[in-house]
Design an enzyme around this catalytic site. Structure first.
Site, PDB file in Angstrom:
ATOM      1  N   GLY A 203       1.707   2.711  -2.521  1.00  0.00           N
ATOM      2  CA  GLY A 203       1.981   3.328  -1.226  1.00  0.00           C
ATOM      3  C   GLY A 203       0.705   3.791  -0.531  1.00  0.00           C
ATOM      4  N   THR A 204      -0.219   4.351  -1.298  1.00  0.00           N
ATOM      5  CA  THR A 204      -1.460   4.865  -0.704  1.00  0.00           C
ATOM      6  C   THR A 204      -2.223   3.736  -0.013  1.00  0.00           C
ATOM      7  OG1 THR A 204      -1.594   6.558  -2.407  1.00  0.00           O
ATOM      8  CG2 THR A 204      -3.634   6.060  -1.236  1.00  0.00           C
TER       9      THR A 204
ATOM     10  N   ASN B 124       8.364  13.654   1.267  1.00  0.00           N
ATOM     11  CA  ASN B 124       8.423  13.676  -0.195  1.00  0.00           C
ATOM     12  C   ASN B 124       8.625  15.063  -0.774  1.00  0.00           C
ATOM     13  OD1 ASN B 124       5.707  13.543   1.078  1.00  0.00           O
ATOM     14  ND2 ASN B 124       5.025  14.166  -0.943  1.00  0.00           N
TER      15      ASN B 124
ATOM     16  N   GLN C 234       9.416   7.149   0.165  1.00  0.00           N
ATOM     17  CA  GLN C 234      10.511   7.908  -0.468  1.00  0.00           C
ATOM     18  C   GLN C 234      11.892   7.390  -0.073  1.00  0.00           C
ATOM     19  OE1 GLN C 234      10.314  10.193  -2.831  1.00  0.00           O
ATOM     20  NE2 GLN C 234       8.102  10.474  -2.834  1.00  0.00           N
TER      21      GLN C 234
ATOM     22  N   SER D   8       6.408   1.715  -2.017  1.00  0.00           N
ATOM     23  CA  SER D   8       5.774   1.879  -3.328  1.00  0.00           C
ATOM     24  C   SER D   8       6.782   1.587  -4.442  1.00  0.00           C
ATOM     25  CB  SER D   8       5.247   3.312  -3.458  1.00  0.00           C
ATOM     26  OG  SER D   8       4.775   3.532  -4.764  1.00  0.00           O
TER      27      SER D   8
ATOM     28  N   HIS E 260       6.812   2.335  -7.763  1.00  0.00           N
ATOM     29  CA  HIS E 260       7.167   3.291  -8.832  1.00  0.00           C
ATOM     30  C   HIS E 260       8.081   4.419  -8.366  1.00  0.00           C
ATOM     31  CE1 HIS E 260       4.311   6.803  -8.133  1.00  0.00           C
ATOM     32  NE2 HIS E 260       3.797   5.931  -7.304  1.00  0.00           N
TER      33      HIS E 260
ATOM     34  N   THR F 132      -6.881 -11.281  -6.449  1.00  0.00           N
ATOM     35  CA  THR F 132      -5.812 -11.979  -7.165  1.00  0.00           C
ATOM     36  C   THR F 132      -4.568 -11.102  -7.243  1.00  0.00           C
ATOM     37  OG1 THR F 132      -7.448 -13.188  -8.434  1.00  0.00           O
ATOM     38  CG2 THR F 132      -5.219 -13.106  -9.368  1.00  0.00           C
TER      39      THR F 132
ATOM     40  N   CYS G  28       0.350  15.880  -6.189  1.00  0.00           N
ATOM     41  CA  CYS G  28      -1.091  16.055  -5.996  1.00  0.00           C
ATOM     42  C   CYS G  28      -1.428  17.513  -5.733  1.00  0.00           C
ATOM     43  CB  CYS G  28      -1.592  15.207  -4.823  1.00  0.00           C
ATOM     44  SG  CYS G  28      -0.407  14.036  -4.208  1.00  0.00           S
TER      45      CYS G  28
HETATM   46  N1  PLP Z   1       3.645   8.425   0.573  1.00  0.00           N
HETATM   47  C1  PLP Z   1       4.572   9.253   0.071  1.00  0.00           C
HETATM   48  C2  PLP Z   1       5.580   9.867   0.986  1.00  0.00           C
HETATM   49  C3  PLP Z   1       4.590   9.540  -1.293  1.00  0.00           C
HETATM   50  O1  PLP Z   1       5.514  10.371  -1.785  1.00  0.00           O
HETATM   51  C4  PLP Z   1       3.605   8.952  -2.132  1.00  0.00           C
HETATM   52  C5  PLP Z   1       3.541   9.296  -3.576  1.00  0.00           C
HETATM   53  O2  PLP Z   1       3.559  10.434  -3.959  1.00  0.00           O
HETATM   54  C6  PLP Z   1       2.686   8.067  -1.556  1.00  0.00           C
HETATM   55  C7  PLP Z   1       2.725   7.836  -0.207  1.00  0.00           C
HETATM   56  C8  PLP Z   1       1.654   7.382  -2.386  1.00  0.00           C
HETATM   57  O3  PLP Z   1       2.230   6.297  -3.098  1.00  0.00           O
HETATM   58  P1  PLP Z   1       1.508   5.671  -4.381  1.00  0.00           P
HETATM   59  O4  PLP Z   1       1.659   6.664  -5.488  1.00  0.00           O
HETATM   60  O5  PLP Z   1       2.247   4.400  -4.651  1.00  0.00           O
HETATM   61  O6  PLP Z   1       0.087   5.416  -4.009  1.00  0.00           O
END
Ligand code: PLP
Length: 390
Positions: free
Chosen positions: A71-72, A151, A179, A199, A201, A237, A325
């Site tokens: 996601g990041t 989130n 989310q 994302s 996971h 890759t 975080c």
């Molecule tokens: N955006 C939101 C709303 C999230 O909750 C998170 C993860 O905590 C992320 C982005 C980041 O995703 P990733 O952990 O896959 O980098």
């Protein structure tokens, strides 16, 4: 002691079906999708199958999906990619004050390099006002970035309305749907978004895999220079096993998401109601109804969130005080502050995010354990000089 995991917004366990689907792609089907011989073509086929499943799931076309490392990276690619590719059009981005750091920090990064960023306020529930978005648009605005659901507090934003405004103004709209994808229906046309971050996971897929939906025709710069993978939009890759896993997670979510959301909503409401009945001076954070099915976020006055967490952990219950975080930094969550919650209350916040393996018994256990922990901590709390029990 049986562990009760209630932090599914941080991450979810990878489903065994997903692990099973992934494994052959480490061993017998290990090829590089760019190779033209059969090993490579088999891997390429698997990548394209994953892409097609994900695209269909969100109402997109396969060629509009770019796989990323989560996601990041998807958020970074969206915001920086639009900023870099549209410098000739403008230098202004509109976002909200409760975005995830994966968007906020990118905006701050761009701000330091001369872009103008508008951080819109939200109301006490965490909702952005689409009218504020409209008013903030100038002829230099190149991107609007509003998350689909938050989130920390679970508030679901009025994205369709923002989408209509963005489209009318001819400005790209990005949403962080990390989310929501896999949990509630997400359709890129219904939401009228041009970019959408996903994302793996967060919905029982593997970590380190995600995707960015990029509407056809969107001008986007690549952040990675190298090979021509992902049609030049993300060199490197492909992570074939993880892409296969993401595809499997999508397939399972497609079948089970509706029923799961119903079950989670029931457990969520039972937990909220039970906590409000058993603990004085407790408040729900976020919107009462426009809320993710699995999110419970409360402020419990006169206790410190971190102390409650440690005590819950001793009882085998895993929860969070905010985003994963920010629980390391001990700073009051920027999301709760954006909702107008005073720092001292923000420090007393707890987040429980339910998942598919949670049961009524798990909720009952929290309802039994948490009031006890709160009473114990309040009894020795410097925050509570003269306990006022009503
Ligand atoms: N955006 C939101 C709303 C999230 O909750 C998170 C993860 O905590 C992320 C982005 C980041 O995703 P990733 O952990 O896959 O980098």
């Amino acid at each position: 002691m049986r562990k009760i995991y209630l932090d599914h917004a941080a991450t979810t366990p990878t489903r065994p079906e997903v692990v099973k689907a992934i494994l052959p792609y480490f061993t017998e089907a290990f090829g590089n999708p760019s190779s033209i011989y059969s090993y490579g073509q088999e891997a390429k086929g698997a990548v394209e199958e994953g892409r097609a499943k994900l695209a269909e799931f969100i109402g997109a076309r396969s060629e509009e999906i770019v796989f990323t490392a989560g996601g990041t990276e998807a958020d970074n690619l969206a915001v920086k990619g639009v900023a870099y590719a549209n410098e000739h059009k403008g230098n202004h981005i509109i976002t909200t004050s409760l975005e995830h750091h994966a968007v906020l920090e990118v905006c701050k990064f761009l701000e330091r390099r001369g872009l103008r960023i508008t951080y819109l306020p939200v109301d006490k529930y965490g909702l952005v006002d689409p009218d504020d978005v409209k008013k903030a648009i100038t002829n230099k605005t190149i991107l609007i970035s509003v998350m689909h659901a938050n989130n920390e507090v679970g508030t679901i934003e009025p994205l369709e309305e923002v989408g209509a405004i963005a489209r009318e103004a001819g400005v790209y709209l990005h949403t962080d749907a990390v989310q929501t994808v896999g949990h509630i229906p997400v359709n890129v046309d219904k939401l009228r978004v041009d970019l959408l971050a996903i994302s793996g996971h967060k919905f029982y897929g593997p970590k380190g895999i995600g995707a960015l939906y990029v509407r056809k025709g969107t001008r986007l710069a690549s952040l990675m220079q190298g090979g021509e993978q992902e049609k030049g939009r993300r060199a490197g890759t492909e992570n074939v096993p993880a892409i296969v896993g993401l595809g499997k997670a999508v397939e399972l979510a497609r079948q089970e998401m509706g029923k799961e959301a119903e079950q989670l909503t029931h457990l969520r409401d039972k937990l909220i109601k039970g906590l409000e009945e058993r603990i004085d001076h407790i408040r729900l954070n976020g919107h009462p109804t426009r809320r993710l099915p699995n999110n419970v976020n409360v402020s419990v006055d006169f206790v410190e969130g971190e102390s409650v967490l440690l005590n819950l952990d001793l009882e085998g219950i895993c929860a969070s005080t905010g985003s994963a975080c920010s629980s390391e930094s001990l700073e009051a969550s920027h999301v709760l502050l954006a909702l107008g919650i005073p720092p001292e209350q923000a420090h007393c916040s707890l987040r429980f995010t339910l998942g598919r393996e949670n049961t009524e018994a798990d909720v009952e256990r929290v309802l039994e354990v948490l009031p006890r922990i709160v009473a114990k901590l309040r009894a020795m709390s410097p925050l509570l000089k003269a306990p006022k029990q009503e």
